[in-house]
Design a protein around this motif. Structure first.
Motif, PDB file in Angstrom:
ATOM      1  N   CYS A   1       2.705  40.158  13.143  1.00  0.00           N
ATOM      2  CA  CYS A   1       2.728  41.079  12.006  1.00  0.00           C
ATOM      3  C   CYS A   1       3.983  40.877  11.187  1.00  0.00           C
ATOM      4  CB  CYS A   1       2.663  42.525  12.486  1.00  0.00           C
ATOM      5  SG  CYS A   1       4.229  43.163  13.106  1.00  0.00           S
ATOM      6  N   THR A   2       3.948  41.370   9.954  1.00  0.00           N
ATOM      7  CA  THR A   2       5.180  41.610   9.218  1.00  0.00           C
ATOM      8  C   THR A   2       5.252  43.108   8.958  1.00  0.00           C
ATOM      9  OG1 THR A   2       4.302  41.306   6.975  1.00  0.00           O
ATOM     10  CG2 THR A   2       5.086  39.326   8.134  1.00  0.00           C
ATOM     11  N   HIS A   3       6.482  43.589   8.726  1.00  0.00           N
ATOM     12  CA  HIS A   3       6.683  45.039   8.672  1.00  0.00           C
ATOM     13  C   HIS A   3       7.905  45.367   7.825  1.00  0.00           C
ATOM     14  CE1 HIS A   3      10.164  44.720  11.455  1.00  0.00           C
ATOM     15  NE2 HIS A   3       9.494  43.662  11.878  1.00  0.00           N
ATOM     16  N   GLY A   4       8.061  46.677   7.476  1.00  0.00           N
ATOM     17  CA  GLY A   4       9.232  47.102   6.715  1.00  0.00           C
ATOM     18  C   GLY A   4      10.445  47.209   7.603  1.00  0.00           C
TER      19      GLY A   4
ATOM     20  N   LEU B   1       6.280  45.922  15.774  1.00  0.00           N
ATOM     21  CA  LEU B   1       4.829  45.835  16.015  1.00  0.00           C
ATOM     22  C   LEU B   1       4.148  47.199  16.076  1.00  0.00           C
ATOM     23  CD1 LEU B   1       4.858  43.027  18.702  1.00  0.00           C
ATOM     24  CD2 LEU B   1       3.353  43.005  16.707  1.00  0.00           C
ATOM     25  N   CYS B   2       4.918  48.245  16.361  1.00  0.00           N
ATOM     26  CA  CYS B   2       4.329  49.590  16.450  1.00  0.00           C
ATOM     27  C   CYS B   2       3.180  49.652  17.457  1.00  0.00           C
ATOM     28  CB  CYS B   2       3.808  50.040  15.087  1.00  0.00           C
ATOM     29  SG  CYS B   2       5.071  50.729  14.029  1.00  0.00           S
TER      30      CYS B   2
ATOM     31  N   ILE C   1       2.058  45.799   8.966  1.00  0.00           N
ATOM     32  CA  ILE C   1       1.987  47.158   9.520  1.00  0.00           C
ATOM     33  C   ILE C   1       1.760  48.109   8.354  1.00  0.00           C
ATOM     34  CG2 ILE C   1       3.254  48.995  10.712  1.00  0.00           C
ATOM     35  CD1 ILE C   1       2.561  46.618  12.536  1.00  0.00           C
ATOM     36  N   TRP C   2       0.736  48.901   8.470  1.00  0.00           N
ATOM     37  CA  TRP C   2       0.453  49.944   7.480  1.00  0.00           C
ATOM     38  C   TRP C   2       0.404  51.285   8.201  1.00  0.00           C
ATOM     39  CZ3 TRP C   2      -3.870  48.320   3.431  1.00  0.00           C
ATOM     40  CH2 TRP C   2      -3.332  47.341   2.556  1.00  0.00           C
ATOM     41  N   HIS C   3       1.261  52.170   7.797  1.00  0.00           N
ATOM     42  CA  HIS C   3       1.298  53.505   8.394  1.00  0.00           C
ATOM     43  C   HIS C   3       1.326  53.424   9.915  1.00  0.00           C
ATOM     44  CE1 HIS C   3       0.955  55.219   4.449  1.00  0.00           C
ATOM     45  NE2 HIS C   3      -0.130  54.510   4.211  1.00  0.00           N
ATOM     46  N   SER C   4       2.263  52.621  10.397  1.00  0.00           N
ATOM     47  CA  SER C   4       2.540  52.478  11.839  1.00  0.00           C
ATOM     48  C   SER C   4       1.379  51.927  12.643  1.00  0.00           C
ATOM     49  CB  SER C   4       2.961  53.829  12.456  1.00  0.00           C
ATOM     50  OG  SER C   4       4.053  54.362  11.771  1.00  0.00           O
TER      51      SER C   4
ATOM     52  N   ASN D   1       3.885  38.733   2.482  1.00  0.00           N
ATOM     53  CA  ASN D   1       4.797  38.343   3.567  1.00  0.00           C
ATOM     54  C   ASN D   1       4.040  37.751   4.764  1.00  0.00           C
ATOM     55  OD1 ASN D   1       6.794  39.567   1.972  1.00  0.00           O
ATOM     56  ND2 ASN D   1       6.469  41.558   2.936  1.00  0.00           N
ATOM     57  N   THR D   2       2.941  38.384   5.106  1.00  0.00           N
ATOM     58  CA  THR D   2       2.172  37.913   6.270  1.00  0.00           C
ATOM     59  C   THR D   2       1.542  36.558   5.976  1.00  0.00           C
ATOM     60  OG1 THR D   2       1.665  40.245   6.675  1.00  0.00           O
ATOM     61  CG2 THR D   2       0.429  38.623   7.949  1.00  0.00           C
ATOM     62  N   SER D   3       1.150  36.347   4.732  1.00  0.00           N
ATOM     63  CA  SER D   3       0.567  35.052   4.349  1.00  0.00           C
ATOM     64  C   SER D   3       1.573  33.922   4.578  1.00  0.00           C
ATOM     65  CB  SER D   3       0.137  35.107   2.876  1.00  0.00           C
ATOM     66  OG  SER D   3      -0.266  33.838   2.437  1.00  0.00           O
ATOM     67  N   ILE D   4       2.823  34.188   4.265  1.00  0.00           N
ATOM     68  CA  ILE D   4       3.857  33.158   4.451  1.00  0.00           C
ATOM     69  C   ILE D   4       3.982  32.794   5.933  1.00  0.00           C
ATOM     70  CG2 ILE D   4       6.353  32.771   4.323  1.00  0.00           C
ATOM     71  CD1 ILE D   4       6.281  34.498   1.718  1.00  0.00           C
ATOM     72  N   VAL D   5       4.025  33.822   6.768  1.00  0.00           N
ATOM     73  CA  VAL D   5       4.142  33.565   8.217  1.00  0.00           C
ATOM     74  C   VAL D   5       2.871  32.879   8.725  1.00  0.00           C
ATOM     75  CG1 VAL D   5       4.416  34.655  10.477  1.00  0.00           C
ATOM     76  CG2 VAL D   5       5.715  35.516   8.518  1.00  0.00           C
TER      77      VAL D   5
END
Ligand SMILES: Cc1cc2nc3c(=O)[nH]c(=O)nc-3n(C[C@H](O)[C@H](O)[C@H](O)COP(=O)(O)O)c2cc1C
Length: 239
Positions: free
Chosen positions: A185-188, A192-193, A158-161, A91-95
């Motif tokens: 970032c991309t996230h679930g 941005l946390c 985002i990984w684990h907030s 997802n982040t690669s696309i952005v």
């Protein structure tokens, strides 16, 4: 929702189905989110994808007004992921590639020496273990020409907030003095946390701008809303 053309073909993850949503994502507070629209690129000399390469076939809907030398640096993972099923491009690669097309910048992908697991649950567990042990996972390429750039668009999931630990490996290996940094970032679902603030604390001497957060499933679908969120954010952070 209309589709925006972009450099890299992405398979229809939604059609495959989201099998990875079972694990609840950690929530977070305090994260600002300016854009809530909620390919592997390269390899030392081949690791940096030049602006002309990242331009081909991309939608350059915004003229580049920034004359500084810029680079989009990102980490992203294809495979099975939260809410999108199995994807060919993260997802982040696309952005990241959309931003690179719009601002006419080079692209550097942070590729881990040890690839992250294809399966979401396995990746989730490894990322948690790296976070708990304050690990600095190795990166396969050092990106020696980093000092040539004065503007860095810095992208990550985002990984684990928080930031994936491999982002800390990258950030801590570079001199950020005098650079302009635009975090995205991309996230679930967590935004941005506070990771833009985390980046501010890590990138000593840099001018860190407001971050952009795009929901991962929206990045995969890449409709007008995402395109607009990116354009709006770019207009703000580049002014
Ligand atoms: C290890 C792992 C941890 C995650 N933790 C969070 C989280 O805390 N909050 C959230 O909103 N999304 C979380 N997610 C979802 C990702 O942020 C989201 O799917 C993102 O778009 C993935 O980007 P990528 O495809 O570029 O890797 C997590 C995903 C993974 C694989």
């Amino acid at each position: 929702m209309s589709m925006i053309s972009r450099r890299t073909f992405v398979s229809s993850a939604a059609a495959i189905g989201a099998t990875a949503g079972a694990i609840a994502l950690a929530g977070c507070s305090g994260g600002s989110s300016s854009g809530s629209a909620s390919a592997s690129s390269a390899s030392a000399s081949a690791s940096v994808e030049t602006a002309s390469q990242s331009q081909s076939g991309s939608a350059s809907s915004q003229p580049a007004t920034d004359l500084s030398k810029s680079v989009v640096v990102f980490f992203s993972r294809a495979g099975e992921n939260y809410d999108v099923g199995v994807i060919d491009e993260g997802n982040t690669s696309i952005v990241a590639h959309s931003i690179a097309g719009k601002v006419v910048s080079d692209v550097f992908e942070i590729v881990p020496e040890e690839e992250y697991p294809f399966g979401y649950d396995d990746c989730y567990a490894r990322a948690k273990s790296e976070q708990n042990s304050n690990a600095r996972p190795a990166i396969s390429d050092t990106f020696d020409s980093f000092d040539d750039y004065d503007t860095v668009y810095l992208g990550y999931p985002i990984w684990h907030s928080d930031l994936p630990m491999i982002m800390l490996t990258f950030i801590e290996s570079k001199d950020w003095t005098g650079k302009k940094v635009m975090p995205f970032c991309t996230h679930g679902d967590s935004g941005l946390c506070g990771t833009d603030q985390h980046i501010k604390s890590l990138c000593k001497g840099a001018d860190v701008k407001e971050g952009l957060a795009i929901k991962g499933s929206d990045a995969q679908a890449f409709g007008m809303d995402v395109d607009k969120a990116i354009n709006t954010w770019l207009a703000k952070v580049r002014s």
